[in-house]
Each structure stands twice: as C-alpha cells, then as structure tokens.
Design an enzyme around this catalytic site. Structure first.
Site, PDB file in Angstrom:
ATOM      1  N   GLN A 347       0.850  -1.186   0.000  1.00 16.23           N
ATOM      2  CA  GLN A 347       0.000   0.000   0.000  1.00 16.23           C
ATOM      3  C   GLN A 347       0.885   1.235   0.000  1.00 16.23           C
ATOM      4  O   GLN A 347       2.078   1.149   0.294  1.00 16.23           O
ATOM      5  CB  GLN A 347      -0.962   0.006   1.203  1.00 16.23           C
ATOM      6  CG  GLN A 347      -2.071  -1.027   1.045  1.00 16.23           C
ATOM      7  CD  GLN A 347      -3.021  -1.105   2.213  1.00 16.23           C
ATOM      8  OE1 GLN A 347      -2.626  -0.905   3.354  1.00 16.23           O
ATOM      9  NE2 GLN A 347      -4.273  -1.439   1.939  1.00 16.23           N
ATOM     10  N   THR A 513       1.880  -2.918   7.601  1.00 19.78           N
ATOM     11  CA  THR A 513       2.131  -4.358   7.533  1.00 19.78           C
ATOM     12  C   THR A 513       1.073  -5.033   6.661  1.00 19.78           C
ATOM     13  O   THR A 513       0.737  -6.191   6.846  1.00 19.78           O
ATOM     14  CB  THR A 513       2.179  -4.934   8.968  1.00 19.78           C
ATOM     15  OG1 THR A 513       3.101  -4.160   9.741  1.00 19.78           O
ATOM     16  CG2 THR A 513       2.681  -6.367   9.006  1.00 19.78           C
ATOM     17  N   HIS A 514       0.528  -4.282   5.716  1.00 19.42           N
ATOM     18  CA  HIS A 514      -0.518  -4.808   4.836  1.00 19.42           C
ATOM     19  C   HIS A 514       0.107  -5.354   3.548  1.00 19.42           C
ATOM     20  O   HIS A 514      -0.102  -4.822   2.464  1.00 19.42           O
ATOM     21  CB  HIS A 514      -1.540  -3.711   4.540  1.00 19.42           C
ATOM     22  CG  HIS A 514      -2.129  -3.112   5.787  1.00 19.42           C
ATOM     23  ND1 HIS A 514      -2.751  -1.890   5.825  1.00 19.42           N
ATOM     24  CD2 HIS A 514      -2.176  -3.581   7.057  1.00 19.42           C
ATOM     25  CE1 HIS A 514      -3.156  -1.625   7.059  1.00 19.42           C
ATOM     26  NE2 HIS A 514      -2.816  -2.640   7.823  1.00 19.42           N
ATOM     27  N   ASN A 515       0.858  -6.420   3.682  1.00 21.03           N
ATOM     28  CA  ASN A 515       1.483  -7.083   2.533  1.00 21.03           C
ATOM     29  C   ASN A 515       0.496  -8.102   1.981  1.00 21.03           C
ATOM     30  O   ASN A 515      -0.099  -8.866   2.745  1.00 21.03           O
ATOM     31  CB  ASN A 515       2.760  -7.787   2.976  1.00 21.03           C
ATOM     32  CG  ASN A 515       3.660  -6.890   3.814  1.00 21.03           C
ATOM     33  OD1 ASN A 515       3.311  -6.534   4.932  1.00 21.03           O
ATOM     34  ND2 ASN A 515       4.804  -6.519   3.300  1.00 21.03           N
TER      35      ASN A 515
END
Length: 586
Positions: A347, A513-515
C-alpha cells in the site's frame, strides 16, 4: 532423521487470526485439528498486563513482539536487475511471531472492501476502457463478489464486537455512516467509539469542504460485549496502547479475546508452539498434500501427517513455504507464466500533520479511534482525466500520545536539540495528523521468488521481494494528500505539514504491515494459485488463508476481509471433507 507422528485430520501452519477461525469452525464440524506456531504462547495475563505491556521502548522501538530477523527474514530489491540484500532489521512492515499472530498487535481498524474492489479489472475496463489499465498492471477479479462475502463479513464483525455506524443497510443509506460502503444486512454489534477533540475538528472540517465523514469501524469495544461464542470482552479505556501492543483490557479483538477461550477447551483441538514448518509434503503424484515437516525449538525434526493442510501464516511465509515445497508453478516475470509469487502488492500511505489552535488530548487513544472520509477510495469518484485508478481513505486517527514515536510537529521543527525540545513543549498538545491510506495495484515486476544467494537456518533459500511504487500509485497518493490538505486548511490551525510519499519504495521506514498477494485467488488457474474458495488448483487438500490470496491491495486495512474469507473458506472445507474433490472443476 525426522520422527513421524500420528496423523491428524487438519494441520494449520501458523496460529493467528485465520487459523483460529478455521480451527473453531472445523472442530465444531468434528475434525481433529492441530495448529503449529513458530512463536511462543502469549495471553492477556501475564503478557499484556497493564503493568507490563505499555512499554514503548521495548515493544514499539525494539520490536520485541515481532518476528526476529536473526531467525527469519527476506531479501529485497526494487527492480529485477538489482542485487537483493537481506532485511536485517524490521522496518517497512512488522510480521508477528507468536500465538495470535498480528491479531495481537493490530490497531483494530476493521474494514469491508467495496463491491467494485472484488471486480477491479472488469469494473475499470467497463467504466474507463481497457486503455485505462497499463500493460504491466496485472490486476484481476477475485472470483467472488461482495454479495457472496457479505454474510461472512457480518459473522466476523459480530465475532469481534466491531464498534461503528452502518452506512448502508439493505441498500438504504444510513445517516452518520459511510455512504459509499456496500449494502450490509444489519448494524454493527456496538455503537461507535467516543470521539476525541481532534476527530471532532476533522469531522467539522471535512463537512465544510463537502465530504462525508463517519466514525471508523473499530475492533476496540465501545461497550462491554458478549460475542456469539459466549466470550466476554471489556469496554475500551482509551489507554493509547493498541498499535504494536497486546491489549491489557480484553477490549481489542484478537484470537485471545474472541475465540481461544472456547477453542482451547476442545478435545479435538491441539497446538504446538516454537515449531517452524519447513516443508509441505506431497505424495508421488504431487497432487495431494500428505502433511508437513517442522522443526521444534530443540532442533528436532518431525513429520506431521494430515488429511488436509491449511497455510495460515503471514503472507510472505505462506509463499515461501509453497516455493521451497515446490508446489505450484513459480511466477516468471519475463514470460508472465506461473502463479506462486505473482501479484505481490503493498500500500502507499502519506500524512498531513496539523498544528491546531485548539488544545487537544493525544493521550486519549485507541487503535481505531478515528474519523474517516471514503469519498476518494476505490471507484467512489470519477477518475476520468486523473491519470490513475484506485484510491484510499483519509482518516484522522487518535491512536495515542506515546512519548517516543507519536509526535506530529510543524514542518520547520529541527530534528534534534533545543529547537526540537521547544517545539515539542509548545506544540505537542496542539498537534495531530491525518493519514492517506492508499491502495496498490499489482504489476508484472512486483513479485516474490527464492533468492539464489542467501539461505535461512534450515538451509532453505530466503524469500526474495522485488517491489517498487509505480506512476499510478504516485499520482493517486498526490491526489489523496492534496485532498487531506484541503481538510487541514479548514481546521483552525497554526501550521500544516503535508508529507507526501515520493520516490522509490524503501524497506527501511515503517509504512504498513498490509502485505498481500503471492498466491492469488481467482477463476483462472493460469493467473491464480487458489480457486475462489481458497483451495489450491493443483493440490485440492491444500488451502491458503489471509492476505496472501488478495490479487491486489485495496485502499483499506485487510484484516476484516481476511477474517471474512476465513469463514467463507471454512464452509467450503466442510463441504470438501464430506466429499473430497476440487470445488471448482477445470
């Protein structure tokens, strides 16, 4: 030599949110389920107690609640022609290690994706034409619709005790909620959190510039709550230690506060900690998973046979395990063939700091205490002539006033010394910030594969991340930052400090941490690793959970959709157990 253990019906790799949901659902259906977790056991008492967890230096700065890069890491580069090097310190993202996974340290910002997010390629082609999508953009539809997933969003929200205000019930727009959200069947289980002074200022300013603010949906309880499993949660006390911390108050939804008190009492469920899974095993045909290999804390190796294997680890780890297990075809960006590692996305966020004229209270915080506008997310606005597709939300979060990392000072503030101290003294109680939380499309040259040089403790190649931002995302982020600046100008202020994200992606500063991606879901086995039920096309008794299956990354936090997809997949697994075969025939 590895010791072979008695077979179980289902083995889960990882023991975080999705594993807890799958375990609860399948044990209710009678299956014997085992979870293997590489980290340790942890619970509200004593690990997150009030006298213990609110230690910013230990947990937020020194990152003791997260993955240790000495034991597990990856290599990184921006482009395929560069040499990738190992990430030796956590930075851009913070994978968890331990029971509960990232569900322990998340903020609790809980979203549903837009209906159009699930049909991204077909929707944008229909509205803007095929030329609106660049040739190297590999976005795709998910293979399911929002309408199919809606009952599972509802089940997730009532499990977690989400606090919020519905914006669309049965197609009827509700005052005070998000008018852009997809239709939902009923209200949130709890009313919104109380507002802070800063969110009140944001709400007023956003309305003045013609936008539609609403209280953020929060997995922080606004009232005491008894969830459908009979687990009691406490009311949030706004201590300001949600983000990167476990909750001391049983107020933030996590596996520990919503599911585990019920799950751990079942005779047909068990778990083992400090067990690192190193391989998924298959039979001689390669078409059936037979179990996993794992190594315990003493270095002993075990074979755990299972009728069904479910990968529930962090997005990177799921892909790494598929690659080292030689399951599925690795993605090749040159030929654009293969699916394992394809469609990795992230993101792109930016910030606008505001020094207000009104004195605020930064210490009243919760991870999802915020006011948001969704006017510029997804395709909620006309993109014609803007040079990009996608978008994100703009929020003012009041997550806390921690002394080390949570200070949002004017642009002219020195980085250190007497000038910095004076600014902190004069402006700390007047400062706040807005976040522009933008999505990310998937691209041909953003992917995961195995590094040819570096290996881990077990002799496996490290995972290699090749990733960069593209023109579409930079244009989107500038647009969002400009709109956030418009809101900031409407707040009575002593200074505004826009902080747009520019240049190449860096793995050093924390961003999110939005992988996502690497084993995408979809209707076409040529472009997806799992079918719409999250079942492997190649190995039908292997399933993949979490954001690993997202084909691209919408402009929202992913946990709500990951939880809904886990419930959706659990129903499919129950059908599979009764009649073991591919749920989608090719």
């Amino acid at each position: 030599m590895a010791k072979k253990l008695p077979e179980v019906d289902v083995v889960l790799v990882g023991f975080g949110w999705t594993a807890s949901v799958i375990a609860q659902e399948l044990t209710d259906a009678g299956a014997n389920v085992l979870a293997l977790e590489r980290g340790g056991w942890r619970d509200t008492v004593p690990d997150f107690s009030v006298t213990h967890i609110q230690d910013e230096l230990r947990y937020a700065v020194r990152k003791q609640i997260f993955e240790e890069t000495q034991r597990s890491t990856l290599t990184f580069r921006n482009r395929p022609d560069q040499l990738a090097l190992p990430m030796r310190e956590l930075g851009s993202f913070l994978p968890a290690a331990g029971v509960g996974g990232a569900g322990v340290h998340w903020n609790g910002q809980n979203w549903r994706f837009l209906p159009t997010d699930f049909q991204l390629r077909s929707h944008n082609e229909q509205r803007y034409g095929k030329k609106a999508i660049p040739a190297d953009m590999t976005i795709q539809d998910w293979g399911i619709t929002y309408e199919q997933l809606e009952p599972y969003y509802d089940k997730w929200e009532y499990l977690c005790g989400i606090s919020g205000k519905a914006g669309n019930i049965g197609g009827k727009i509700q005052p005070g909620g998000n008018p852009f959200e997809g239709p939902r069947r009923r209200e949130y289980p709890l009313p919104p959190l109380k507002r802070s002074a800063a969110t009140v200022l944001f709400d007023k300013a956003a309305r003045e510039v013609g936008l539609h603010p609403f209280p953020a949906p929060a997995a922080n309880t606004s009232k005491p709550y008894l969830n459908p499993l009979g687990v009691q949660m406490g009311q949030c006390t706004f201590c300001g230690y949600c983000e990167w911390f476990g909750c001391a108050n049983y107020s933030k939804a996590s596996p520990q506060t919503t599911i585990l008190p019920v799950l751990l009492k079942k005779d047909n469920f068990s778990f083992r900690t400090h067990c690192s899974v190193t391989r998924v095993l298959t039979d001689s045909t390669g078409k059936r998973a037979t179990g996993v290999v794992y190594v315990d804390a003493a270095g002993n190796e075990f074979i755990q046979p299972a009728q069904m294997v479910v990968l529930c680890a962090f997005a990177h780890h799921n892909v790494h395990l598929l690659l080292v297990s030689k399951i599925g075809t690795p993605y090749d960006p040159q030929s654009q063939t293969g699916v394992v590692g394809r469609n990795y996305a992230y993101q792109l966020s930016s910030d606008v700091n505001v020094t207000c004229k009104e004195r605020l209270n930064p210490f009243m915080g919760a991870g999802a205490l915020g006011q948001v506008v969704d006017d510029f997310n997804g395709d909620n606005f006309d993109h014609t002539g803007k040079g990009f597709i996608g978008g994100g939300y703009i929020a003012l979060w009041n997550t806390g006033g921690r002394p080390i990392l949570q200070e949002y000072l004017p642009e002219s503030t020195p980085k250190w010394g007497g000038g910095w101290k004076k600014a902190l003294h004069d402006d700390y109680l007047y400062s706040t910030h807005m976040q522009c939380h933008g999505g990310m499309m998937s691209y041909r040259n953003n992917y995961l594969d195995l590094d040819p040089t570096w290996t881990d403790d077990y002799g496996n190649p490290l995972l290699r991340l090749t990733f960069d931002f593209y023109d579409n995302e930079h244009a989107m982020s500038k647009f969002l930052t400009d709109r956030a600046t418009d809101i900031a100008k409407a707040i009575p202020n002593r200074g505004i400090n826009p902080k747009p994200r520019k240049g190449h992606y860096s793995i050093i500063p924390y961003q999110t941490t939005h992988n996502t991606g690497g084993a995408a879901m979809g209707n076409d086995p040529r472009t997806s690793f799992v079918n719409p039920f999250l079942q492997s096309w190649d190995v039908p008794n292997l399933w993949v959970m979490g954001s690993t299956v997202f084909p691209q990354n919408p402009g929202y936090n992913p946990t709500g959709t990951g939880g809904a997809l886990a419930f959706w997949a659990a129903d499919a697994m129950k059908r599979y157990i009764r009649n073991p075969q591919p749920l989608v025939q090719t």
